[in-house]
Motif scaffolding. Structure first.
Motif, short mmCIF file in Angstrom:
data_model
loop_
_atom_site.label_atom_id
_atom_site.label_comp_id
_atom_site.label_asym_id
_atom_site.label_seq_id
_atom_site.Cartn_x
_atom_site.Cartn_y
_atom_site.Cartn_z
N THR A 271 0.81 -1.27 0.16
CA THR A 271 0.00 0.17 0.14
C THR A 271 1.00 1.16 0.11
OG1 THR A 271 -1.49 1.29 1.41
CG2 THR A 271 0.01 -0.18 2.54
N PHE A 272 0.46 2.41 -0.67
CA PHE A 272 1.28 3.47 -0.71
C PHE A 272 0.59 4.59 0.01
CE2 PHE A 272 2.73 1.62 -5.06
CZ PHE A 272 3.92 1.63 -4.69
N ASP A 273 -0.67 4.14 0.80
CA ASP A 273 -1.20 5.34 1.25
C ASP A 273 -1.74 4.82 2.80
OD1 ASP A 273 -3.22 3.37 0.69
OD2 ASP A 273 -4.22 4.79 -0.98
N PHE B 22 -4.69 -0.56 -1.92
CA PHE B 22 -3.81 -1.42 -2.11
C PHE B 22 -3.17 -1.56 -3.59
CE2 PHE B 22 -5.12 -2.60 2.01
CZ PHE B 22 -3.77 -3.14 2.79
N ALA B 23 -1.89 -1.40 -4.00
CA ALA B 23 -1.45 -1.61 -5.28
C ALA B 23 -1.63 -2.98 -5.80
CB ALA B 23 -0.07 -0.73 -5.49
N VAL B 24 -0.91 -3.89 -4.60
CA VAL B 24 -0.83 -5.23 -4.57
C VAL B 24 -1.57 -5.68 -3.35
CG1 VAL B 24 0.70 -7.24 -4.70
CG2 VAL B 24 1.33 -5.24 -5.99
N GLY C 251 -2.31 -8.11 -17.18
CA GLY C 251 -3.45 -7.22 -16.51
C GLY C 251 -3.31 -5.80 -17.27
N GLU C 252 -4.59 -5.28 -17.04
CA GLU C 252 -4.76 -3.87 -17.46
C GLU C 252 -3.78 -2.87 -16.66
OE1 GLU C 252 -8.61 -2.62 -16.19
OE2 GLU C 252 -9.70 -4.42 -17.14
N SER C 253 -3.44 -1.90 -17.45
CA SER C 253 -2.59 -1.09 -16.65
C SER C 253 -2.95 -0.36 -15.32
CB SER C 253 -1.98 0.17 -17.71
OG SER C 253 -2.90 1.32 -17.78
N GLY C 254 -2.27 -0.32 -14.36
CA GLY C 254 -2.55 0.29 -13.23
C GLY C 254 -3.01 -0.92 -12.23
N CYS C 255 -3.07 -2.21 -12.48
CA CYS C 255 -3.57 -3.24 -11.64
C CYS C 255 -2.34 -3.65 -10.72
CB CYS C 255 -3.97 -4.54 -12.72
SG CYS C 255 -2.62 -5.31 -13.74
N GLY C 256 -1.02 -3.30 -10.89
CA GLY C 256 -0.11 -3.46 -9.84
C GLY C 256 1.11 -4.22 -10.31
N LYS C 257 1.02 -4.62 -11.82
CA LYS C 257 2.15 -5.54 -12.22
C LYS C 257 3.53 -5.02 -11.91
CE LYS C 257 0.73 -4.85 -16.33
NZ LYS C 257 -0.29 -3.87 -16.21
N THR C 258 3.60 -3.69 -12.04
CA THR C 258 4.88 -3.18 -12.05
C THR C 258 5.50 -3.24 -10.45
OG1 THR C 258 4.69 -1.80 -13.95
CG2 THR C 258 6.49 -1.13 -12.10
N THR C 259 4.26 -2.87 -9.56
CA THR C 259 4.73 -2.80 -8.20
C THR C 259 5.17 -4.30 -7.72
OG1 THR C 259 3.19 -1.04 -8.04
CG2 THR C 259 3.88 -2.25 -5.84
N LEU C 260 4.51 -5.12 -8.22
CA LEU C 260 4.79 -6.59 -7.69
C LEU C 260 6.16 -6.89 -8.28
CD1 LEU C 260 3.68 -9.24 -6.49
CD2 LEU C 260 2.78 -10.10 -8.62
N1 LIG Z 1 5.32 4.98 -5.59
C1 LIG Z 1 4.02 5.08 -5.72
N2 LIG Z 1 3.45 5.95 -4.77
C2 LIG Z 1 2.15 5.79 -4.78
N3 LIG Z 1 1.51 4.86 -5.60
C3 LIG Z 1 1.78 4.09 -6.52
C4 LIG Z 1 3.29 4.26 -6.61
N4 LIG Z 1 3.43 3.36 -7.61
C5 LIG Z 1 2.44 2.72 -8.06
N5 LIG Z 1 1.40 3.27 -7.45
C6 LIG Z 1 -0.10 3.00 -7.50
O1 LIG Z 1 -0.26 1.67 -7.62
C7 LIG Z 1 -1.16 1.09 -8.74
C8 LIG Z 1 -0.60 0.22 -9.34
O2 LIG Z 1 0.45 0.75 -10.04
P1 LIG Z 1 1.53 -0.08 -11.14
O3 LIG Z 1 2.08 -1.26 -10.27
O4 LIG Z 1 2.40 0.76 -11.66
O5 LIG Z 1 0.42 -0.74 -12.29
P2 LIG Z 1 0.86 -1.42 -13.66
O6 LIG Z 1 2.28 -1.81 -13.86
O7 LIG Z 1 0.06 -2.55 -13.62
O8 LIG Z 1 0.38 -0.77 -14.73
C9 LIG Z 1 -1.48 2.30 -9.43
O9 LIG Z 1 -2.76 2.87 -8.99
C10 LIG Z 1 -0.71 3.40 -8.91
O10 LIG Z 1 -0.96 4.81 -9.16
#
Ligand SMILES: Nc1ncnc2c1ncn2[C@@H]1O[C@H](COP(=O)(O)OP(=O)(O)O)[C@@H](O)[C@H]1O
Ligand SMILES: [Mg+2]
Lengths: 259, 513
Positions: free
Chosen positions: A10-12, A17-19, A36-45
């Motif tokens: 979580t970033f907040d 939850f991003a993941v 997954g669609e963009s914004g679903c948390g792939k990069t974060t994971l």
């Molecule tokens: N550093 C960050 N601070 C706050 N929110 C973030 C940060 N990185 C990603 N997010 C949020 O987490 C969610 C997942 O982002 P991300 O993993 O980049 O998605 P994807 O790669 O699937 O497009 C998004 O809603 C994004 O706004």
């Protein structure tokens, strides 16, 4: 090889939850695609695997070791990473970019040089014409190849790739995808690749993991997700490639009738 | 501008340029050495950013001359140190700000790539952030270089020799050749240093060997020439430092003292254009060995006395007080008085029937008075105003060299003139009498620092000045500079000959053997 256990981010402070509570295992030599669609948390994971992002909860093991208990610098040097925006260093030449990790690992200069040439050839670039160029003197596709070469440079056994073929035209993308798939098989790389392109996932993956709004909704081989999807969302996602394939097939068939 | 006048000035160039270069280079290298790490720290510890940049900005807004002058009381010293510190402060803002901007301007995806590939934060700094920020950082260093070379010309009044010596003394003595040579040399130096840095930057960015060698050779040349230029002036322990305030008579007298010391086989060095109080403090601290001051100035400004005993009494009391309070020795009165006086153009004096300051008081409410920078804050002005109830319509301050012309041209009605100034006669001015004796007498006195007073050879070299220069001779020497455009050194030779202190035959001999 990689073991993700009940991981949330979580970033907040827990409001969203991003993941969320993801459980996932990736075996040695396996090619896993996170779809997954963009914004679903792939990069974060993906970033949590080499600790560019710290998990809020849960545990990630890489080769049996908890990533939060090892030196992140050592961890990252052992894992190849292809960044979503490529992220080449603009002040370095192609050769210097590719040799970054070997240099960090204190390889001999001659070993670095040989490795650079080997990788440029491997990724379809010409050492002679490209090694001394700066990133701004390359096309988008060439830059992505350099990004791939840089990630492979120190012979990692694990590759994390964030939409590595994103900015390419379809022809170049198809070529590079196939080259990489062959490379992955010969080197027996363990790959986690992020994409939002269903066709790409189907063509490359040994196994596809589908995410939606931070949650892992299911995994399965390309055949499984196409034929008996375990979740309505996966079925909906697969509707597009399936329809496209049907259309292509019908065009082929009508062409075969030889009007 | 004659060739001889130019040659006169160029002879001073090695000395001034050497000092200027040393000061500039030391300040710049220190500035870089302090600011780069500080800027890096500030990018890592965000809360420090605002205070550090604010302090640097504030230092920058202080006018250069004021910043330099402030360093003197703060450090309790004159010369190289206060000038160096002030210039260091001055160089900081552009280097700090550009380094911070440059580092913070590196794109976040590049930084993430560096981190993701396994660079430590140190490696990120040296391999990614600094190289990418380098063009901006170098731009900051170039700005600082130009500023510091320029501002270093202002270090003359705090007792550090620089190309500013040309400018300050040139302005005071209306020697436009000197001013031009000083400005041209400073500008050329700024351009050369700036271009050398640029060349170095191009060499690194374009990985060009040739440019690299050129830049390196240029820098080496400058460093070597600084060293070579400094060797002849390198301080031995027996150098006698002669001070001077910023006006013609002082330059001439300082030159005369220096020439006399040189004839006696001593090494003399001039520190010109220093403020009155800075100079007195430097004398008591021993940073200056000797100079000529005026009894009334010390009486009112240093001793803070308001009573006015007769001339001889005042001199005697001052002598004893200086010895007692500061161990400063008054070697003697030179013989002439250089009084402050109020002067008006003769035609105006006749038209308004002005002979004394008393006569002036009636007209004052319709008049403008011009004075040097110090006059209106000196106790003498207060005494004068109270004694005669002077109330002028307007007060204006001038550089002393421009004050007389302002009176002649009617820009002001009255000025605070120095009575030995050659321009009083030349510009047809009349000095008004002071019947109430509000102004003290200003006997020129030769003062020695405590250390200098103990040096027998120094005392004997300067002994001869006691009581030998009369008002007329001094005025004639001053006029040679102010009106005829001679250099102070020439006027000093004239003065020494006129009072029989130099044998002309000795002029050409190697005097510092
Ligand atoms: N550093 C960050 N601070 C706050 N929110 C973030 C940060 N990185 C990603 N997010 C949020 O987490 C969610 C997942 O982002 P991300 O993993 O980049 O998605 P994807 O790669 O699937 O497009 C998004 O809603 C994004 O706004
Ligand atoms: Mg993403």
């Amino acid at each position: 090889m990689i073991c993700i256990q009940q991981v949330s981010k979580t970033f907040d402070q827990g409001r969203s939850f991003a993941v969320q509570e993801v459980d996932l295992e990736v075996g040695a030599g396996e090619f896993l695609v996170l779809l997954g669609e963009s914004g679903c948390g792939k990069t974060t994971l993906l970033k949590m695997i080499n600790r560019l992002v710290e998990p809020s909860r849960g545990r990630i093991l890489v080769e049996e070791r908890d990533v939060c208990r090892v030196d992140p610098v050592v961890l990252r040097r052992g894992i190849g990473y292809v960044f979503q925006g490529v992220g080449l260093f603009p002040h370095m030449t192609v050769a210097e970019n590719v040799a970054v990790v070997p240099r960090l690992l204190n390889w001999e200069p001659s070993a670095c040089r040989d490795r650079v040439d080997e990788l440029l050839r491997l990724t379809g670039l010409s050492p002679r014409t490209h090694r001394d160029r700066k990133p701004h003197e390359l096309s988008g596709g060439q830059r992505q190849r350099v990004g791939l070469a840089r990630a492979l440079a120190a012979r990692p056994r694990i590759m994390l790739m964030d939409e590595p073929f994103g900015a390419l035209d379809p022809m170049t993308r198809d070529g590079l995808q196939r080259e990489f798939k062959r490379l992955q098989q010969t080197l027996n790389l363990t790959v986690v690749m992020v994409t939002h392109d269903m066709t790409e996932a189907l063509l490359l993956a040994d196994r596809i993991a589908v995410m939606k709004q931070g949650v892992l909704v299911g995994t399965g081989s390309p055949g499984q997700v196409l034929r008996n999807p375990s979740h309505p969302y996966i079925a909906a996602l697969m509707e597009t490639p399936r329809r496209q394939a049907d259309q292509v097939e019908s065009i082929l068939r009508s062409g075969g009738e030889g009007k | 501008m004659t060739e001889a006048a130019l040659a006169d000035q160029l002879r001073l160039l090695p000395d001034y340029l050497g000092h200027h270069l040393t000061l500039t280079l030391v300040a710049l290298f220190s500035g870089i050495a302090v600011c780069l790490p500080l800027a890096i720290l500030v990018t890592r510890v965000k809360p420090l950013q605002w205070p550090v940049l604010t302090v640097a900005s504030v230092a920058q807004t202080i006018p250069g001359l004021a910043l330099l002058a402030l360093m003197v009381p703060l450090l309790g010293r004159i010369g190289f140190l206060p000038a160096f510190i002030a210039l260091l402060l001055y160089s900081m803002l552009p280097i700090l700000r550009n380094t911070v901007t440059g580092i913070l301007g590196v794109a976040p995806d590049i930084l993430e790539a560096a981190e993701g590939l396994g660079m430590t934060s140190r490696q990120r700094l040296f391999r990614v952030e600094l190289p990418l920020a380098a063009p901006v950082i170098i731009a900051g260093i170039r700005t600082a270089t130009v500023w510091v070379v320029g501002s270093a010309t202002l270090s003359t009044p705090v007792g550090a020799t620089s190309l500013g010596n040309y400018i300050f003394s040139g302005l005071q003595t209306q020697n436009s050749t000197a001013v031009l040579v000083g400005c041209a040399a400073a500008a050329a130096l700024a351009i050369v240093l700036d271009q050398l840095i640029r060349l170095g930057e191009l060499a690194v960015a374009g990985r060009s060997r040739t440019k690299g060698w050129l830049a390196g050779a240029g820098l080496l040349f400058i460093l070597l020439s600084t060293l070579i230029l400094q060797i002849p002036t390198a301080k031995g322990s027996n150098v006698v430092v002669v001070g001077a305030k910023p006006f013609t008579e002082q330059y001439v007298l300082a030159e005369a003292l220096a020439q006399r010391l040189t004839q006696a086989g001593l090494r003399a060095e001039n520190r010109s254009s220093m403020g009155s109080m800075i100079l007195f403090d430097a004398l008591t601290a021993g940073h200056v060995d000797c100079y000529v001051d005026y009894s009334g100035t010390i009486w009112a400004n240093v001793m803070k006395r308001q009573d006015l005993p007769p001339r001889a009494d005042l001199l005697e009391q001052m002598k004893n007080w200086l010895q007692r309070e500061h161990q400063v020795r008054v070697l003697g009165a030179l013989g002439f008085e250089n009084n402050y006086g109020l002067a008006v153009p003769k035609h105006k004096a006749e038209a308004l029937e002005l002979a004394s300051i008393q006569d002036l008081a009636r007209h004052a409410p319709h008049m403008t008075i011009g004075a040097d920078f110090e006059f209106f804050v000196r106790p003498e002005w207060k005494a004068l105003r109270e004694a005669y109830r002077l109330d002028f319509r307007e007060k204006r301050t001038f550089d002393p060299s421009l004050m007389y012309a302002a009176a002649r041209e009617g820009v002001v009605d009255v000025i605070s003139a120095y009575t030995t100034d050659g321009r009083i006669i030349e510009y047809d001015l009349a000095v008004l009498t002071d019947p109430l004796q509000a102004l003290p007498p200003y006997d020129a006195v030769l003062v020695l620092s405590p250390a200098a007073a103990r040096r027998a050879e120094l005392v004997s070299a300067l002994k001869g000045f006691d009581g030998i220069i009369d008002d007329g001779t001094m005025r004639a020497a001053n006029k040679r500079v102010d009106v005829d455009g001679e250099s102070p050194a020439r006027a000093a030779r004239f003065l020494l000959e006129a009072v029989g202190l130099s044998s002309p035959a000795k002029g050409g001999e190697g005097s510092d053997s």
